[in-house]
Design an enzyme around this catalytic site. Structure first.
Site, short mmCIF file in Angstrom:
data_model
loop_
_atom_site.label_atom_id
_atom_site.label_comp_id
_atom_site.label_asym_id
_atom_site.label_seq_id
_atom_site.Cartn_x
_atom_site.Cartn_y
_atom_site.Cartn_z
N THR A 135 0.81 -1.22 0.00
CA THR A 135 0.00 0.00 0.00
C THR A 135 0.85 1.27 0.00
OG1 THR A 135 -1.47 1.27 1.45
CG2 THR A 135 -0.11 -0.33 2.52
N ASP A 136 0.24 2.37 -0.42
CA ASP A 136 0.94 3.67 -0.36
C ASP A 136 1.04 4.18 1.08
OD1 ASP A 136 -1.77 4.31 0.03
OD2 ASP A 136 -1.86 5.84 -1.53
N GLU A 137 0.25 3.57 2.00
CA GLU A 137 0.20 4.12 3.36
C GLU A 137 1.53 3.95 4.11
OE1 GLU A 137 -3.44 3.57 5.46
OE2 GLU A 137 -4.55 3.20 3.62
N TYR A 161 -1.95 -0.34 11.00
CA TYR A 161 -2.06 -1.03 9.71
C TYR A 161 -0.85 -0.70 8.83
CZ TYR A 161 -3.35 -1.58 4.78
OH TYR A 161 -3.34 -1.89 3.43
N LYS A 165 2.15 -3.21 7.44
CA LYS A 165 2.46 -3.40 6.00
C LYS A 165 3.90 -3.00 5.71
CE LYS A 165 0.06 -4.54 3.08
NZ LYS A 165 -0.30 -5.90 2.54
N ASP A 291 -12.69 13.04 14.24
CA ASP A 291 -11.66 12.58 13.30
C ASP A 291 -11.05 11.26 13.76
OD1 ASP A 291 -10.16 12.70 11.04
OD2 ASP A 291 -9.06 14.52 11.58
N TYR A 352 -18.93 3.79 15.18
CA TYR A 352 -19.56 5.09 14.99
C TYR A 352 -20.38 5.58 16.19
CZ TYR A 352 -17.81 4.53 10.27
OH TYR A 352 -16.97 4.34 9.21
P1 NAD Z 1 -9.61 -7.40 2.27
O1 NAD Z 1 -9.62 -7.09 3.73
O2 NAD Z 1 -10.83 -7.14 1.46
O3 NAD Z 1 -9.26 -8.95 2.05
C1 NAD Z 1 -8.25 -9.60 2.75
C2 NAD Z 1 -8.40 -11.10 2.53
O4 NAD Z 1 -7.34 -11.75 3.26
C3 NAD Z 1 -9.72 -11.66 3.08
O5 NAD Z 1 -10.29 -12.57 2.16
C4 NAD Z 1 -9.30 -12.39 4.36
O6 NAD Z 1 -10.13 -13.50 4.66
C5 NAD Z 1 -7.88 -12.83 4.00
N1 NAD Z 1 -7.03 -13.04 5.18
C6 NAD Z 1 -6.90 -12.21 6.25
N2 NAD Z 1 -6.04 -12.76 7.13
C7 NAD Z 1 -5.62 -13.95 6.60
C8 NAD Z 1 -4.72 -14.95 7.04
N3 NAD Z 1 -4.09 -14.87 8.21
N4 NAD Z 1 -4.52 -16.02 6.23
C9 NAD Z 1 -5.17 -16.13 5.04
N5 NAD Z 1 -6.04 -15.21 4.59
C10 NAD Z 1 -6.26 -14.13 5.36
O7 NAD Z 1 -8.35 -6.62 1.70
P2 NAD Z 1 -8.14 -5.96 0.27
O8 NAD Z 1 -8.67 -4.59 0.32
O9 NAD Z 1 -8.58 -6.90 -0.78
O10 NAD Z 1 -6.55 -5.85 0.26
C11 NAD Z 1 -5.75 -6.89 -0.29
C12 NAD Z 1 -4.30 -6.48 -0.19
O11 NAD Z 1 -4.09 -5.27 -0.91
C13 NAD Z 1 -3.82 -6.22 1.24
O12 NAD Z 1 -2.52 -6.71 1.37
C14 NAD Z 1 -3.85 -4.70 1.36
O13 NAD Z 1 -2.88 -4.26 2.28
C15 NAD Z 1 -3.49 -4.31 -0.06
N6 NAD Z 1 -3.99 -2.99 -0.50
C16 NAD Z 1 -5.32 -2.68 -0.41
C17 NAD Z 1 -5.77 -1.46 -0.87
C18 NAD Z 1 -7.24 -1.07 -0.81
O14 NAD Z 1 -7.58 0.08 -1.11
N7 NAD Z 1 -8.15 -1.98 -0.48
C19 NAD Z 1 -4.88 -0.54 -1.42
C20 NAD Z 1 -3.52 -0.90 -1.51
C21 NAD Z 1 -3.10 -2.13 -1.05
P1 TYD Z 2 -10.61 4.18 4.11
O1 TYD Z 2 -11.54 3.71 3.05
O2 TYD Z 2 -10.72 3.58 5.47
O3 TYD Z 2 -9.14 4.02 3.52
P2 TYD Z 2 -7.71 4.52 4.12
O4 TYD Z 2 -7.87 4.97 5.51
O5 TYD Z 2 -6.92 3.27 4.01
O6 TYD Z 2 -7.27 5.60 3.19
O7 TYD Z 2 -10.76 5.75 4.26
C1 TYD Z 2 -10.54 6.62 3.17
C2 TYD Z 2 -10.65 8.04 3.69
O8 TYD Z 2 -12.00 8.28 4.11
C3 TYD Z 2 -9.79 8.31 4.91
O9 TYD Z 2 -9.28 9.63 4.83
C4 TYD Z 2 -10.74 8.20 6.08
C5 TYD Z 2 -12.07 8.66 5.49
N1 TYD Z 2 -13.28 8.04 6.07
C6 TYD Z 2 -14.32 8.85 6.53
O10 TYD Z 2 -14.26 10.10 6.47
N2 TYD Z 2 -15.43 8.26 7.07
C7 TYD Z 2 -15.56 6.90 7.19
O11 TYD Z 2 -16.58 6.41 7.72
C8 TYD Z 2 -14.49 6.08 6.68
C9 TYD Z 2 -14.57 4.58 6.78
C10 TYD Z 2 -13.37 6.70 6.13
#
Ligand code: NAD
Ligand code: TYD
Length: 359
Positions: A135-137, A161, A165, A291, A352
């Site tokens: 992730t970019d985070e 988180y 990562k 926040d 919430y």
């Molecule tokens: P998600 O939370 O939707 O899915 C995660 C999956 O991993 C789930 O199916 C869960 O059951 C499985 N999992 C969790 N713990 C496990 C374990 N111990 N063993 C086996 N399986 C396990 O996540 P996502 O949004 O699909 O993200 C996938 C990847 O991409 C992650 O590594 C995340 O850090 C990265 N990522 C996500 C985003 C985003 O915006 N969603 C952006 C950049 C990178």
């Molecule tokens: P999120 O989807 O949780 O992704 P990330 O924190 O990994 O970027 O949140 C995206 C942005 O939206 C983040 O700045 C937090 C904000 N946010 C809200 O304002 N309200 C919400 O209920 C949630 C879940 C996120």
């Protein structure tokens, strides 16, 4: 070595989109290892469940005996590691699972991958790939005038988180440097699209807007994220897997910086248009709440390296991607109902109920 890719976390949002895309376009078989936490959903993969090229195994990436038996039996040529605990707010409320899966789990997976890889013949060792989805985070937070994150930006993770990562990225890097394991790392910005669990900003806002519930915007709503349609991310992962230079990191982004408030207003307008207006515009549901602690102000990605080296660029604009996404959530009511039952309601209540409306 067989022509199989092992995908971890393949029942999650990005993992399931990646598997469906992969099976449409590639011949290599897919072995999906997923623990099926609250975020994993096998319904996403119903269309490939009976395909002979697909196998699902329920298991934990931290369980080394499960990993060992899978490597022995299926002899994959690549690993696409996307399993993780992925929600920042959950990591703030309870970081432990993030340490266990994202750090210990990645370590276990690297160890078992290395043990398997070291026994391969010389040619297979060269062809093997371990792709780590990150992730970019990990880069921390930007000021308004800062240049976007590049692959050489120093790591400065701010949430549990992001820290977990970052630790996993460092482990992957070390396995390349120390043992020469052929790794690739992708760092991507915020994704959106079908199958995203409605705890993240975009699907939560669509879900609440559809149901006439308050739309909780953290802080002043001026935090900026870069947004990428999930299909584009999956294409980028496949591109890096097939053509990326071993040991390299690729930043993936949408060239699409937006403030949270703008995103939420856009969703309100599209839901009004597609589902019909309520008594007033859904914008009136927007509620500013307390926040997020340590809330990163701005993320932005410089995705020029992947474009220059591998020719990847996002295809979807934010306008086209968000419309597709809202439409999908509207048309897949059953999926939404399936994931918003018991434990989801409990999470929303916990997260919430302590949020105080600011105005
Ligand atoms: P998600 O939370 O939707 O899915 C995660 C999956 O991993 C789930 O199916 C869960 O059951 C499985 N999992 C969790 N713990 C496990 C374990 N111990 N063993 C086996 N399986 C396990 O996540 P996502 O949004 O699909 O993200 C996938 C990847 O991409 C992650 O590594 C995340 O850090 C990265 N990522 C996500 C985003 C985003 O915006 N969603 C952006 C950049 C990178
Ligand atoms: P999120 O989807 O949780 O992704 P990330 O924190 O990994 O970027 O949140 C995206 C942005 O939206 C983040 O700045 C937090 C904000 N946010 C809200 O304002 N309200 C919400 O209920 C949630 C879940 C996120």
């Amino acid at each position: 070595m067989d022509n199989t890719i092992l995908v971890t976390g393949g029942a999650g949002f990005i993992g399931s989109n990646f598997i469906l895309r992969w099976m449409e376009r590639e011949v290599a078989a897919v072995l999906n290892l997923d623990k099926l936490t609250y975020a994993g959903n096998l319904h996403n993969l119903a269309s490939v469940a009976h395909d002979r090229r697909y196998e699902f195994v329920e298991g934990d990436i931290a369980d080394r005996s499960v990993l060992r038996s899978l490597f022995d039996r299926r002899k994959p040529r690549s690993v696409v590691h996307s399993a993780a605990e992925s929600h920042v707010d959950r990591s703030i409320r309870g970081p432990e699972d993030f340490i266990r899966t994202n750090i210990d789990g990645t370590f276990a997976l690297l160890e078992e991958t290395r043990a398997y890889w070291e026994k391969l013949n010389a040619k297979d060792r060269v062809d093997f790939r371990f792709l780590h989805v990150s992730t970019d985070e990990v880069y921390g937070s930007l000021g308004p005038a800062d240049p976007p994150f590049s692959e050489t930006t120093p790591y400065a993770p701010n949430s549990p988180y992001a820290a977990s990562k970052a630790a996993s990225d460092h482990l992957v890097r070390a396995y390349k440097h120390t043992y020469d394991l052929p790794t690739l790392t992708t760092n991507c910005s915020n994704n959106y699209g079908r199958f995203q669990f409605p705890e993240k900003l975009i699907p939560l806002m669509i879900f609440n807007a559809l149901n006439g519930k308050p739309l909780p915007v953290y802080g002043d709503g001026q935090n900026v994220r870069d947004w990428l349609y999930v299909g584009d991310h999956c294409d980028a992962i496949a591109t890096v897997l097939q053509r990326g230079r071993v040991g390299q990191t690729y930043n993936i982004g949408g060239w699409n910086e937006k403030r949270n408030l703008e995103i939420v207003e856009t969703i309100c307008d599209i839901v009004d248009e597609m589902a019909g207006k309520l008594a007033s515009s859904r914008r009136s549901l927007i509620t500013f709440v307390t926040d997020r602690p340590g809330h990163d102000r701005r993320y932005a990605m410089d995705a020029r390296k992947i474009e220059r080296e591998l020719g990847w660029r996002p295809k979807e604009t934010f306008d086209s991607g968000i419309r597709k996404t809202v439409k999908w959530y509207l048309e897949n009511d059953e999926w939404v109902r399936g994931v918003t039952s018991g434990s989801y309601r409990k999470w929303i209540e916990t997260q919430y109920s302590s949020s105080v409306p600011r105005k």
